[in-house]
Write a protein that holds these residues in place. Structure first.
Motif, PDB file in Angstrom:
ATOM      1  N   THR A 121       0.830  -1.201   0.000  1.00  0.00           N
ATOM      2  CA  THR A 121       0.000   0.000   0.000  1.00  0.00           C
ATOM      3  C   THR A 121       0.868   1.255   0.000  1.00  0.00           C
ATOM      4  O   THR A 121       0.608   2.208  -0.741  1.00  0.00           O
ATOM      5  CB  THR A 121      -0.934   0.001   1.239  1.00  0.00           C
ATOM      6  OG1 THR A 121      -1.748  -1.178   1.196  1.00  0.00           O
ATOM      7  CG2 THR A 121      -1.835   1.220   1.262  1.00  0.00           C
ATOM      8  N   ARG A 150      -6.692 -10.097  -2.421  1.00  0.00           N
ATOM      9  CA  ARG A 150      -8.059  -9.556  -2.577  1.00  0.00           C
ATOM     10  C   ARG A 150      -8.169  -8.190  -1.894  1.00  0.00           C
ATOM     11  O   ARG A 150      -8.733  -7.251  -2.434  1.00  0.00           O
ATOM     12  CB  ARG A 150      -9.070 -10.547  -1.983  1.00  0.00           C
ATOM     13  CG  ARG A 150     -10.517 -10.223  -2.277  1.00  0.00           C
ATOM     14  CD  ARG A 150     -11.449 -11.309  -1.734  1.00  0.00           C
ATOM     15  NE  ARG A 150     -11.347 -12.549  -2.477  1.00  0.00           N
ATOM     16  CZ  ARG A 150     -11.979 -12.777  -3.637  1.00  0.00           C
ATOM     17  NH1 ARG A 150     -12.737 -11.849  -4.175  1.00  0.00           N
ATOM     18  NH2 ARG A 150     -11.841 -13.942  -4.250  1.00  0.00           N
ATOM     19  N   LYS A 151      -7.594  -8.101  -0.715  1.00  0.00           N
ATOM     20  CA  LYS A 151      -7.614  -6.835   0.025  1.00  0.00           C
ATOM     21  C   LYS A 151      -6.849  -5.757  -0.751  1.00  0.00           C
ATOM     22  O   LYS A 151      -7.315  -4.629  -0.909  1.00  0.00           O
ATOM     23  CB  LYS A 151      -6.982  -7.070   1.411  1.00  0.00           C
ATOM     24  CG  LYS A 151      -7.227  -5.954   2.411  1.00  0.00           C
ATOM     25  CD  LYS A 151      -6.555  -6.239   3.760  1.00  0.00           C
ATOM     26  CE  LYS A 151      -7.303  -7.271   4.599  1.00  0.00           C
ATOM     27  NZ  LYS A 151      -6.681  -7.429   5.944  1.00  0.00           N
ATOM     28  N   GLN A 154      -8.231  -3.878  -3.936  1.00  0.00           N
ATOM     29  CA  GLN A 154      -9.123  -2.719  -3.755  1.00  0.00           C
ATOM     30  C   GLN A 154      -8.388  -1.397  -3.971  1.00  0.00           C
ATOM     31  O   GLN A 154      -9.003  -0.369  -4.207  1.00  0.00           O
ATOM     32  CB  GLN A 154      -9.698  -2.692  -2.312  1.00  0.00           C
ATOM     33  CG  GLN A 154     -10.258  -4.006  -1.793  1.00  0.00           C
ATOM     34  CD  GLN A 154     -11.553  -4.378  -2.480  1.00  0.00           C
ATOM     35  OE1 GLN A 154     -12.378  -3.532  -2.770  1.00  0.00           O
ATOM     36  NE2 GLN A 154     -11.711  -5.663  -2.766  1.00  0.00           N
ATOM     37  N   HIS A 155      -7.058  -1.436  -3.862  1.00  0.00           N
ATOM     38  CA  HIS A 155      -6.283  -0.195  -3.991  1.00  0.00           C
ATOM     39  C   HIS A 155      -6.340   0.285  -5.442  1.00  0.00           C
ATOM     40  O   HIS A 155      -6.065  -0.483  -6.361  1.00  0.00           O
ATOM     41  CB  HIS A 155      -4.827  -0.433  -3.574  1.00  0.00           C
ATOM     42  CG  HIS A 155      -4.039   0.823  -3.391  1.00  0.00           C
ATOM     43  ND1 HIS A 155      -3.681   1.634  -4.439  1.00  0.00           N
ATOM     44  CD2 HIS A 155      -3.553   1.429  -2.273  1.00  0.00           C
ATOM     45  CE1 HIS A 155      -3.006   2.682  -3.983  1.00  0.00           C
ATOM     46  NE2 HIS A 155      -2.912   2.574  -2.666  1.00  0.00           N
ATOM     47  N   ASP A 180     -13.257 -11.304  -9.777  1.00  0.00           N
ATOM     48  CA  ASP A 180     -14.152 -10.532  -8.907  1.00  0.00           C
ATOM     49  C   ASP A 180     -13.808  -9.051  -8.852  1.00  0.00           C
ATOM     50  O   ASP A 180     -14.684  -8.216  -8.637  1.00  0.00           O
ATOM     51  CB  ASP A 180     -14.098 -11.070  -7.461  1.00  0.00           C
ATOM     52  CG  ASP A 180     -14.567 -12.517  -7.374  1.00  0.00           C
ATOM     53  OD1 ASP A 180     -15.232 -12.976  -8.327  1.00  0.00           O
ATOM     54  OD2 ASP A 180     -14.256 -13.178  -6.366  1.00  0.00           O
ATOM     55  N   GLU A 181     -12.530  -8.743  -8.975  1.00  0.00           N
ATOM     56  CA  GLU A 181     -12.088  -7.360  -8.790  1.00  0.00           C
ATOM     57  C   GLU A 181     -11.719  -6.731 -10.127  1.00  0.00           C
ATOM     58  O   GLU A 181     -10.818  -7.191 -10.810  1.00  0.00           O
ATOM     59  CB  GLU A 181     -10.859  -7.305  -7.856  1.00  0.00           C
ATOM     60  CG  GLU A 181     -11.080  -7.940  -6.498  1.00  0.00           C
ATOM     61  CD  GLU A 181     -12.113  -7.211  -5.660  1.00  0.00           C
ATOM     62  OE1 GLU A 181     -12.321  -5.995  -5.882  1.00  0.00           O
ATOM     63  OE2 GLU A 181     -12.712  -7.858  -4.777  1.00  0.00           O
TER      64      GLU A 181
END
Length: 295
Positions: A121, A150-151, A154-155, A180-181
């Motif tokens: 991140t 997966r987390k 989102q970025h 999914d993303e």
């Protein structure tokens, strides 16, 4: 068309006899890959990135980008054990202008999944260039769990993952995240799974073996994109068989570089303490290259 697949070659870094980087020879390898139709990943595992200094990686990237001159995509690996140095490198690559910044998981420092989330991140926040996670647990001892991917997906500036774990199951789990993303692409690292990964939703492949067989790698991609499954399968079969024959001899990245050296010794040896040239082994490599009509 967004469903078009793509291949990157994890380009070797060429060295002179005194172990300094040979930029002319490296540029010649770039031209060879671009001519075959492949994109470039520099300063990766096959590029001896762990043996390069900070300043060398910056100059290497500048030279590769200048040589490619917009004719192909360039991704460069910025990953280092500390987030601090990874950010500093990533900012340099951001300034130079590349298509993607790959970030190999920290090595030597044991990380929790939370530590990995903070690491990636922080890097993704620091640059404008899309960031790609790079998982190669056998070399770094740190593994990005699919739930962590997966987390991180989102970025807004994390664009995908390169999976070099070699386990089909993990690749499948990453591809499920990709489905999914939105805007999270999966790139397969294992050379024997290129075609399979394309069939199962990967965006592309990042391959070390492509250094030795650029046309065969490009053919898997061009056939697949043209809907020629048979052609893609045939090219993959050649690619996989060559991989099996070559990697029987030892550590894959060292053998890729050595096989390329046997074909064209301008690429030089790897920096020490990597594999020392061994005439006996070179003879075995030569026999394999002849079998595949590469010599």
């Amino acid at each position: 068309m967004s469903s078009q697949k793509e291949a990157f070659v994890a380009l070797v870094t060429c060295f002179n006899d005194d172990e300094t980087i040979n930029f002319d020879a490296t540029r010649a390898q770039v031209r060879r890959q671009v001519a075959a139709g492949n994109n470039i990943m520099c300063a990766g595992t096959n590029g001896d990135f762990s043996a390069l200094t900070f300043d060398e990686k910056v100059r290497l990237t500048e030279e590769v980008v200048a040589e490619v001159d917009g004719r192909a995509k360039v991704i460069v690996n910025a990953g280092m054990p500390a987030t601090f140095e990874t950010v500093a490198l990533a900012r340099e690559f951001d300034r130079i202008g590349v298509d993607g910044i790959a970030v190999i998981t920290p090595f030597f420092i044991a990380c929790t999944q939370d530590g990995l989330v903070r690491h990636f991140t922080t890097v993704a926040d620091a640059v404008k260039t899309p960031v790609y996670l790079y998982d190669i647990p056998a070399r770094t001892q740190n593994h990005i769990e699919p739930e962590t991917a997966r987390k991180l997906a989102q970025h807004p500036n994390i664009a995908g993952i390169k999976d070099s774990g070699g386990a089909q199951e993990t690749l499948e789990q990453y591809m499920a995240v990709g489905r999914d993303e939105d805007g999270f692409d999966v790139y397969s690292g294992p050379d024997h799974l290129v075609h399979w990964a394309f069939q199962n939703g990967a965006k592309g492949a990042i391959s070390g073996l492509g250094n030795v067989m650029p046309e065969v790698l490009a053919k898997i991609v061009s056939c697949f994109n043209a809907g020629d499954e048979e052609g893609a399968a045939k090219a993959q079969e050649t690619y996989g068989a060559f991989r099996t024959d070559l990697y029987k001899l030892g550590y894959p990245p060292a053998l890729v570089k050595r096989a390329l050296w046997v074909m064209d010794n301008s690429v030089g040896a790897s920096r020490q303490p990597a594999l020392l040239p061994d005439p006996e082994q070179d003879k075995q490599i030569e026999a394999i290259l002849k079998k595949y009509e590469l010599l």
